[in-house]
Structures are given as structure tokens and as C-alpha cells.
Design a protein around this motif. Structure first.
Motif, PDB file in Angstrom:
ATOM      1  N   THR A   1       0.905  -1.154   0.056  1.00 49.53           N
ATOM      2  CA  THR A   1       0.061  -0.010  -0.056  1.00 49.53           C
ATOM      3  C   THR A   1       0.834   1.441   0.051  1.00 49.53           C
ATOM      4  O   THR A   1       0.460   2.041  -0.772  1.00 49.53           O
TER       5      THR A   1
ATOM      6  N   GLU B   1      -3.118   1.063  12.220  1.00 52.94           N
ATOM      7  CA  GLU B   1      -4.400   1.372  11.656  1.00 52.94           C
ATOM      8  C   GLU B   1      -4.506   0.571  10.451  1.00 52.94           C
ATOM      9  O   GLU B   1      -5.409  -0.220  10.035  1.00 52.94           O
TER      10      GLU B   1
ATOM     11  N   LYS C   1      -2.495  -1.894   9.376  1.00 51.72           N
ATOM     12  CA  LYS C   1      -2.434  -3.409   9.834  1.00 51.72           C
ATOM     13  C   LYS C   1      -3.924  -3.844  10.070  1.00 51.72           C
ATOM     14  O   LYS C   1      -4.076  -4.967   9.711  1.00 51.72           O
ATOM     15  N   LEU C   2      -4.573  -3.105  10.724  1.00 56.24           N
ATOM     16  CA  LEU C   2      -5.869  -3.448  11.466  1.00 56.24           C
ATOM     17  C   LEU C   2      -6.748  -3.732  10.114  1.00 56.24           C
ATOM     18  O   LEU C   2      -7.539  -4.456   9.831  1.00 56.24           O
ATOM     19  N   ASP C   3      -6.486  -2.602   8.893  1.00 52.90           N
ATOM     20  CA  ASP C   3      -7.338  -2.513   7.798  1.00 52.90           C
ATOM     21  C   ASP C   3      -7.054  -3.878   7.179  1.00 52.90           C
ATOM     22  O   ASP C   3      -7.816  -4.302   6.362  1.00 52.90           O
ATOM     23  N   SER C   4      -5.980  -4.281   7.273  1.00 54.42           N
ATOM     24  CA  SER C   4      -5.305  -5.332   6.159  1.00 54.42           C
ATOM     25  C   SER C   4      -6.114  -6.721   6.590  1.00 54.42           C
ATOM     26  O   SER C   4      -6.316  -7.729   6.088  1.00 54.42           O
ATOM     27  N   LEU C   5      -6.311  -6.845   8.071  1.00 57.56           N
ATOM     28  CA  LEU C   5      -6.983  -7.913   8.677  1.00 57.56           C
ATOM     29  C   LEU C   5      -8.558  -7.877   8.727  1.00 57.56           C
ATOM     30  O   LEU C   5      -9.144  -8.742   9.201  1.00 57.56           O
ATOM     31  N   GLU C   6      -8.990  -6.797   8.179  1.00 58.11           N
ATOM     32  CA  GLU C   6     -10.363  -6.267   8.271  1.00 58.11           C
ATOM     33  C   GLU C   6     -10.906  -6.489   9.831  1.00 58.11           C
ATOM     34  O   GLU C   6     -12.055  -6.826   9.953  1.00 58.11           O
ATOM     35  N   VAL C   7     -10.360  -5.824  10.452  1.00 60.64           N
ATOM     36  CA  VAL C   7     -10.675  -5.639  11.684  1.00 60.64           C
ATOM     37  C   VAL C   7     -10.984  -4.155  12.227  1.00 60.64           C
ATOM     38  O   VAL C   7     -10.189  -3.171  11.824  1.00 60.64           O
ATOM     39  N   THR C   8     -12.241  -4.094  12.998  1.00 53.04           N
ATOM     40  CA  THR C   8     -12.637  -2.825  13.387  1.00 53.04           C
ATOM     41  C   THR C   8     -12.521  -2.649  14.811  1.00 53.04           C
ATOM     42  O   THR C   8     -12.585  -3.616  15.576  1.00 53.04           O
TER      43      THR C   8
END
Length: 418
Positions: free
Chosen positions: A23, A383, A385-392
Motif C-alpha cells: 500500500t 491502523e 495493519k488492522l485494515d489489512s486484517l479487516e478488523v474494526t
């Protein structure tokens, strides 16, 4: 010297597990924030480092790369040499003296920025190239051992330019150091030795973030864990976490494994080697400087290599000590070692990339010395990293912000009510 499988793209596998660097590279191609910058990189020349270098090149930088002994992948070197804006200054099989000369050659290119792993370039430029150090814009360092050296330089007012201590950021400290280093160290140790952790006594030397992660995962695998420390607070933390704590000289007599994780010089010395249990497996994850290999060679009456990656030293009384990967870091220097997991190196090298870009951002002025990476950068990588894991995750409410801003006049929780 590390061999890897040949192929058109030796980075293809790690690309699949590195969404943050991918990204950033896409973003940097649009903005070229490192155009007109020469970046000198010193790091194990693994596929992860190769992807980091590609990201810097995507940002518009000209990049020179030097590796580290025992961890240079030939196909990664060949791939990087094919990139028009990248030059490699080391090859597989270089010893320490040859690598130091390669680093000198790299510094001869007069870099604007330095990205380091162990502070080898950062210390060398100040020691042998002081005039060049005055013109360097800034640097960053990603290891515990490197930060130890930089802290000493900073305390002595030696640093001529600002350096971001990437190793100290929350993301690197709690994610990479605790989990990535532990998993890669133990998996490589088991792979090289073909031994079982469960039921063994494992001595972990040092209870920083890396040592803590290693000791925890060893215990999860069934080991009886012993921790040695020089810091009373870390020793207490190890006790509270359920590990036995004692002095190293007392611990090694019953050890099946001795794993150093300090990044400090001569942690395992002659007196420890003389007391070490028969057939103990000795390895380092902190740095090649941690184990006094010269003392071990002096003590031994003979050395054999029962399996690749192991040197077995026989002592006069018949005891043997099995030294893994010549005392070099086990997760990088084994016959098939590739360093920390790709998902972890993705975040760490993303932080390094962001730190370098931040050093040359418009209006950025930092005094010479060792600096913490700005919290905004650390949060941004977390943030992503969380987006890549689809974690909110949840957000702080305005009433919560108000409660913390208005430090006076709070009685009970009235002002925190929504």
C-alpha cells in the motif's frame, strides 16, 4: 551464507503477506516523497529487506544496500541489482572484514538518509566519516542492540543528525519484538537442531521484549523456563510471569537450551561455558556479540559439525556444547533461515519507510540526537495493519475526551455521562 530457491521474483512469497508495504509503495509512486534522496540501507539481505528497498525505490529514492554476514540471499541480491535505482554493496559469503569494507564503500556514495539494523552504518559514519555525518539528513534504527549503541552515542552527544529509534515504537516493541522474534527464533532453533522443546529446561538470557516473548512461547511449548537478568525490575516481571529467575552461572548447569536475547557484549562468558551442562544447545537471538565464541574455541579440545548449522565443541572433561549458527542470530543465519515472519516484517519495514519519509517532510526540523518515532506514524501503521486484517475497533467518545481534557472539577462521573 544463505541459499534460496531460484525464480523470477524471489520476493513473490513475502509480497503476499506484506499488504502495508504494498500500500505504501503504491502511495509513494504517486507522490515520490524521497526523490533526490540517496538512502543507505544496512540489514540482512532477505526477501523482507528486498521488499523494503523496493518500497524506498518506489518513493523515488536511490538506494544502496549492504547485508550482514550469514544472512545474504543470492537471488535477492540479483533481484535488487536488476532495479535501476538500486545498488548492492555485499554478496553472499562475505566475512565481517569484507562486509565492513563494503559498508565503507556504501558510505562513499554520501547518502542523505541511513536505514540501519544494528547501527553498523550509523556508528561507522560517525567513527570514520565525521565530515559526511555532518551532511546526513537523518536515519532510523530497528533493533534493540542498535538502540543500545545509539543511546550511548546520544548520551555522549556524538550523533550529528536526528535518528528515529524505530525499535522503541509501540508497534515494533510489542508486536515485532515480542511475537515475531520469538516465533522465528524458536522455529529456526527447532528446525536446525531437530529437537523437542517440551520437557526441556530452557534458559533465556535477558527479559526485554524479545526475551519475554521467547520465554513465554517456550513455556507454552512445555519447557521449564529459567530467566537470567541484570535489571531487577525485569527480573521481577519474569517472576510474576511464572518463570524461575537466577544467575546465569547457576542456570546453565541444568540447561538443555541457553538462548541469549540481550543485544549486549559477552553475555555468555568463559565461566558460564565451564559450568554448562553436557550436550547443551547454545544460541543467540540478540546479536553475534553475545556469546564469547573465542573462549569456547580456547576451552575445546575438538570441534565437529554433526549437522548443518551446529558446531559441537568437546571440552577436556568430555562434555560437549552445541553452538548454533556460529553464535550468530539464529532466525537469520541458519541453513534455511529467513528472519521474522513476513506479516511482522511488513509492519516494521513500513514503519522504517514512514520514518524516513517523515525525516525529509516539508518543514520537518529535528535536532541531532535519538528521537522517538512520532505517535501519529506508529498509529498510522497500526491502523493500516488492522485494515489489512479487516478488523474494526471502537472509537473514543467525545464525552470521554472531555473528561480527560477537563482535569479539574470532576467529582464522581457526572461529566462523563453522555
Amino acid at each position: 551464507m544463505t541459499e534460496t530457491a531460484s525464480g523470477a521474483d524471489p520476493l513473490s512469497w513475502v509480497r503476499e503477506f506484506s499488504p502495508i508495504l504494498s500500500t505504501l509503495a503504491a502511495q509513494y509512486r504517486e507522490t515520490t516523497p524521497l526523490s533526490d534522496q540517496y538512502v543507505a540501507v544496512s540489514a540482512p539481505m532477505t526477501p523482507h529487506t528486498g521488499l523494503f528497498v523496493e518500497t524506498l525505490a518506489a518513493a523515488g529514492a536511490t538506494v544502496g544496500v549492504s547485508g550482514e554476514p550469514g544472512s545474504t540471499h543470492r537471488d535477492v541480491v540479483a533481484h535488487l541489482e536488476s532495479l535501476p535505482s538500486v545498488t548492492t554493496f555485499s554478496t553472499a559469503g562475505m566475512d565481517g572484514a569484507e562486509l565492513k569494507e563494503a559498508q565503507r564503500e556504501l558510505l562513499g556514495e554520501r547518502p542523505d538518509l541511513i536505514a540501519d539494523d544494528g547501527s553498523f552504518l550509523l556508528s561507522l559514519v560517525h567513527d570514520e566519516f565525521p565530515a559526511l555525518a555532518e551532511s546526513v539528513v537523518g536515519g532510523c534504527e530497528q533493533t534493540t542492540g542498535g538502540i543500545t549503541r545509539l543511546s550511548a552515542m546520544d548520551d555522549q552527544d556524538v550523533l550529528s543528525f536526528p535518528v528515529y529509534g524505530v525499535n522503541e515504537t509501540p508497534m515494533k516493541d510489542t508486536f515485532d519484538n515480542v511475537h515475531g522474534t520469538a516465533e522465528s527464533s524458536i522455529s529456526n532453533l527447532v528446525s536446525i537442531t531437530n529437537t523437542m522443546i517440551g520437557g526441556k529446561t530452557a534458559v533465556v538470557v535477558g527479559y526485554g521484549r524479545c526475551g519475554r516473548g521467547i520465554a513465554t512461547k517456550l513455556r507454552d511449548l512445555g519447557a521449564d523456563t529459567v530467566v537470567t537478568e541484570v535489571d531487577p525490575r525485569r527480573a521481577l516481571a519474569a517472576i510474576a510471569d511464572g518463570h524461575r529467575v537466577t544467575e546465569l552461572a547457576d542456570a546453565v548447569g541444568d540447561a538443555d537450551y541457553v538462548i541469549t536475547a540481550t543485544g549486549r557484549y559477552d553475555v555468555v562468558r568463559r565461566e558460564h561455558l565451564e559450568a554448562m551442562a553436557d550436550d547443551a544447545i547454545l544460541t543467540s537471538i540478540g546479536s553475534f556479540i553475545e556469546i564469547d565464541v573465542d573462549a569456547l574455541a580456547t576451552l575445546a579440545t575438538g570441534v565437529s559439525s554433526p549437522t548443518p548449522g551446529i558446531d559441537r565443541y568437546t571440552l577436556p572433561d568430555g562434555r560437549t556444547i552445541n553452538l548454533v549458527t556460529e553464535g550468530k542470530v539464529v532466525n537469520l543465519s541458519g541453513p534455511a533461515s529467513a528472519g521474522n515472519p513476513s506479516e511482522v516484517m511488513d509492519t516494521t519495514f513500513a514503519m522504517m519507510s514512514a520514518a524516513l519519509v517523515d525525516l525529509v517532510a516539508d518543514g520537518r526540523t529535528l535536532e541531532a540526537g535519538l528521537h522517538q518515532v512520532p505517535d501519529r506514524l506508529d498509529r498510522r501503521i497500526a491502523e493500516m495493519k488492522l485494515d489489512s486484517l479487516e478488523v474494526t475497533i471502537d472509537e473514543v467518545t467525545e464525552s470521554q475526551r472531555s473528561y480527560h481534557r477537563e482535569w479539574a472539577g470532576h467529582e464522581g462521573v457526572d461529566s462523563a455521562e453522555e
